[in-house]
Design a protein around this motif. Structure first.
Motif, PDB file in Angstrom:
ATOM      1  N   ARG A 166      40.285  22.695  68.458  1.00 37.81           N
ATOM      2  CA  ARG A 166      40.665  23.891  69.210  1.00 37.81           C
ATOM      3  C   ARG A 166      39.432  24.509  69.842  1.00 37.81           C
ATOM      4  N   ILE A 167      39.672  25.274  70.874  1.00 41.84           N
ATOM      5  CA  ILE A 167      38.601  26.014  71.537  1.00 41.84           C
ATOM      6  C   ILE A 167      38.608  27.429  70.978  1.00 41.84           C
ATOM      7  N   PRO A 168      37.521  27.863  70.346  1.00 39.46           N
ATOM      8  CA  PRO A 168      37.513  29.204  69.747  1.00 39.46           C
ATOM      9  C   PRO A 168      37.609  30.288  70.816  1.00 39.46           C
ATOM     10  N   MET A 169      38.403  31.324  70.514  1.00 40.73           N
ATOM     11  CA  MET A 169      38.617  32.418  71.457  1.00 40.73           C
ATOM     12  C   MET A 169      38.527  33.752  70.730  1.00 40.73           C
ATOM     13  N   GLU A 170      38.463  34.796  71.487  1.00 44.33           N
ATOM     14  CA  GLU A 170      38.418  36.144  70.920  1.00 44.33           C
ATOM     15  C   GLU A 170      39.749  36.479  70.240  1.00 44.33           C
ATOM     16  N   PRO A 171      39.724  37.311  69.206  1.00 42.53           N
ATOM     17  CA  PRO A 171      40.963  37.710  68.524  1.00 42.53           C
ATOM     18  C   PRO A 171      41.951  38.346  69.500  1.00 42.53           C
ATOM     19  N   GLY A 172      43.211  38.021  69.313  1.00 43.21           N
ATOM     20  CA  GLY A 172      44.261  38.580  70.155  1.00 43.21           C
ATOM     21  C   GLY A 172      44.639  37.708  71.331  1.00 43.21           C
ATOM     22  N   VAL A 173      43.798  36.702  71.644  1.00 44.53           N
ATOM     23  CA  VAL A 173      44.125  35.765  72.720  1.00 44.53           C
ATOM     24  C   VAL A 173      44.773  34.544  72.092  1.00 44.53           C
ATOM     25  N   GLU A 174      46.042  34.325  72.384  1.00 44.77           N
ATOM     26  CA  GLU A 174      46.794  33.270  71.707  1.00 44.77           C
ATOM     27  C   GLU A 174      46.387  31.877  72.157  1.00 44.77           C
ATOM     28  N   SER A 175      46.255  31.685  73.472  1.00 43.35           N
ATOM     29  CA  SER A 175      45.931  30.346  73.970  1.00 43.35           C
ATOM     30  C   SER A 175      45.443  30.421  75.404  1.00 43.35           C
ATOM     31  N   LEU A 176      44.863  29.319  75.867  1.00 44.24           N
ATOM     32  CA  LEU A 176      44.428  29.179  77.244  1.00 44.24           C
ATOM     33  C   LEU A 176      45.468  28.391  78.037  1.00 44.24           C
ATOM     34  N   ASN A 177      45.389  28.474  79.347  1.00 48.20           N
ATOM     35  CA  ASN A 177      46.179  27.582  80.185  1.00 48.20           C
ATOM     36  C   ASN A 177      45.853  26.151  79.787  1.00 48.20           C
ATOM     37  N   ALA A 178      46.876  25.290  79.766  1.00 53.04           N
ATOM     38  CA  ALA A 178      46.711  23.925  79.271  1.00 53.04           C
ATOM     39  C   ALA A 178      45.647  23.144  80.034  1.00 53.04           C
ATOM     40  N   ALA A 179      45.670  23.247  81.358  1.00 53.57           N
ATOM     41  CA  ALA A 179      44.701  22.506  82.163  1.00 53.57           C
ATOM     42  C   ALA A 179      43.296  23.068  81.984  1.00 53.57           C
ATOM     43  N   MET A 180      43.187  24.400  81.849  1.00 53.56           N
ATOM     44  CA  MET A 180      41.876  25.007  81.647  1.00 53.56           C
ATOM     45  C   MET A 180      41.280  24.570  80.312  1.00 53.56           C
ATOM     46  N   ALA A 181      42.095  24.561  79.266  1.00 53.31           N
ATOM     47  CA  ALA A 181      41.622  24.134  77.952  1.00 53.31           C
ATOM     48  C   ALA A 181      41.166  22.676  77.991  1.00 53.31           C
ATOM     49  N   THR A 182      41.891  21.845  78.735  1.00 51.63           N
ATOM     50  CA  THR A 182      41.513  20.437  78.871  1.00 51.63           C
ATOM     51  C   THR A 182      40.144  20.318  79.530  1.00 51.63           C
ATOM     52  N   GLY A 183      39.917  21.094  80.580  1.00 53.86           N
ATOM     53  CA  GLY A 183      38.631  21.061  81.276  1.00 53.86           C
ATOM     54  C   GLY A 183      37.481  21.487  80.383  1.00 53.86           C
ATOM     55  N   ILE A 184      37.696  22.519  79.581  1.00 51.28           N
ATOM     56  CA  ILE A 184      36.642  22.993  78.674  1.00 51.28           C
ATOM     57  C   ILE A 184      36.326  21.929  77.627  1.00 51.28           C
ATOM     58  N   ALA A 185      37.365  21.324  77.057  1.00 51.46           N
ATOM     59  CA  ALA A 185      37.158  20.286  76.037  1.00 51.46           C
ATOM     60  C   ALA A 185      36.387  19.098  76.620  1.00 51.46           C
ATOM     61  N   LEU A 186      36.716  18.691  77.832  1.00 53.78           N
ATOM     62  CA  LEU A 186      36.014  17.574  78.473  1.00 53.78           C
ATOM     63  C   LEU A 186      34.565  17.938  78.771  1.00 53.78           C
ATOM     64  N   TYR A 187      34.338  19.171  79.159  1.00 52.33           N
ATOM     65  CA  TYR A 187      32.969  19.620  79.412  1.00 52.33           C
ATOM     66  C   TYR A 187      32.133  19.559  78.135  1.00 52.33           C
ATOM     67  N   LEU A 188      32.689  20.034  77.018  1.00 57.53           N
ATOM     68  CA  LEU A 188      31.954  20.003  75.754  1.00 57.53           C
ATOM     69  C   LEU A 188      31.688  18.568  75.305  1.00 57.53           C
ATOM     70  N   TRP A 189      32.685  17.693  75.482  1.00 54.29           N
ATOM     71  CA  TRP A 189      32.471  16.276  75.135  1.00 54.29           C
ATOM     72  C   TRP A 189      31.361  15.680  75.976  1.00 54.29           C
ATOM     73  N   ARG A 190      31.399  15.914  77.275  1.00 55.68           N
ATOM     74  CA  ARG A 190      30.407  15.337  78.188  1.00 55.68           C
ATOM     75  C   ARG A 190      29.002  15.879  77.899  1.00 55.68           C
ATOM     76  N   THR A 191      28.905  17.167  77.593  1.00 57.16           N
ATOM     77  CA  THR A 191      27.611  17.771  77.302  1.00 57.16           C
ATOM     78  C   THR A 191      26.973  17.141  76.074  1.00 57.16           C
ATOM     79  N   ARG A 192      27.763  16.932  75.034  1.00 55.27           N
ATOM     80  CA  ARG A 192      27.228  16.309  73.809  1.00 55.27           C
ATOM     81  C   ARG A 192      26.895  14.859  74.035  1.00 55.27           C
ATOM     82  N   LEU A 193      27.658  14.190  74.873  1.00 55.64           N
ATOM     83  CA  LEU A 193      27.378  12.785  75.168  1.00 55.64           C
ATOM     84  C   LEU A 193      26.025  12.649  75.848  1.00 55.64           C
ATOM     85  N   ARG A 194      25.707  13.532  76.758  1.00 57.26           N
ATOM     86  CA  ARG A 194      24.426  13.497  77.460  1.00 57.26           C
ATOM     87  C   ARG A 194      23.265  13.815  76.513  1.00 57.26           C
ATOM     88  N   LYS A 195      23.506  14.708  75.558  1.00 56.47           N
ATOM     89  CA  LYS A 195      22.438  15.042  74.619  1.00 56.47           C
ATOM     90  C   LYS A 195      22.128  13.885  73.668  1.00 56.47           C
TER      91      LYS A 195
END
Length: 253
Positions: free
Chosen positions: A224-253
């Motif tokens: 899951r992508i951690p969020m501030e309290p009270g925010v239930e979820s992100l838009n599905a496509a936005m959450a997908t983009g964030i997850a891919l960004y985090l994966w790609r960033t760690r892959l480069r490191k």
């Protein structure tokens, strides 16, 4: 340059292009519409072999790159063009060849991330494809539940990235557990993605909008992508983009 003048609601070409606003029409004709001046320019420049024709309103100028390719020009009266210009861009529209997607081979293992898209909203499909292309996924599998990737809402969001990444036709999300691929689910109930180490070869699977993941996939790890309290979820496509960004960033490191 080959051209046609279209002035009647009964014109066969007009009827065909109008049907390309639907998934059924796209499947029938193997064609799709791309709108927006930037998107049209990029596809004409980088993928001329995909271009079938340019749709113009009677007061439009032909896009510059169109002169370099032997494609059709369809000139519509203003009232007819506006019916096809679903987003009111008032700009030339590009008709592209798409055809059926090749089938995904579950037995073929590839390095990196394979993105599985189950989204039923075409705009989310297009946005996820754009993110997948941007962050270098190995391939994108369009699941049976998903909206057509060449639906006008999807092409509007994805643009030329539709042709910059490998798109494959996949099974139902309910059958993925049989494929044997190492799946990582993207779910609000998963582990903090910041503490997760991605495998070298895996499939990222967001959930269906509102419905999440089927019960048969409960054994697969979830993040899951951690969020501030009270925010239930992100838009599905936005959450997908964030997850891919985090994966790609760690892959480069």
């Amino acid at each position: 340059m080959r051209s046609k003048q279209i002035r009647s609601l009964q014109n066969p070409s007009f009827k065909k292009f109008l049907r390309l606003l639907t998934s059924q029409g796209i499947r029938k004709y193997g064609l799709a519409l791309i709108s927006g001046p930037k998107q049209v320019k990029e596809v004409l420049r980088d993928f001329p072999e995909r271009c079938e024709g340019v749709l113009l309103r009677e007061d439009h100028e032909l896009p510059e790159l169109s002169f370099q390719h032997n494609i059709w020009t369809y000139c519509f009266s203003s009232s007819l063009f506006d019916k096809i210009d679903a987003y009111g861009t008032r700009q030339p529209i590009l008709c592209v060849k798409v055809g059926p997607l090749p089938a995904w081979n579950s037995r073929r293992r590839v390095q990196g991330c394979t993105l599985f898209i189950p989204f039923q909203e075409p705009g989310n499909v297009g946005a996820a494809i754009r993110s997948g292309a941007a962050f270098g996924v190995s391939g994108i599998v369009i699941l049976k539940e998903a909206a057509h990737p060449y639906h006008p809402k999807s092409t509007r969001a994805a643009g030329s990235t539709l042709f910059r990444v490998k798109l494959l036709k996949g099974p139902s999300i309910n059958d993925l557990y049989r494929s044997g691929i190492a799946l990582v689910q993207l779910s609000p109930k998963g582990k903090n993605i910041n503490r997760y180490r991605f495998p070298s070869s895996f499939g990222l699977l967001p959930g269906l909008e509102g419905l999440g993941h089927p019960a048969g996939l409960k054994g697969a790890p979830a993040v899951r992508i951690p969020m501030e309290p009270g925010v239930e979820s992100l838009n599905a496509a936005m959450a997908t983009g964030i997850a891919l960004y985090l994966w790609r960033t760690r892959l480069r490191k």
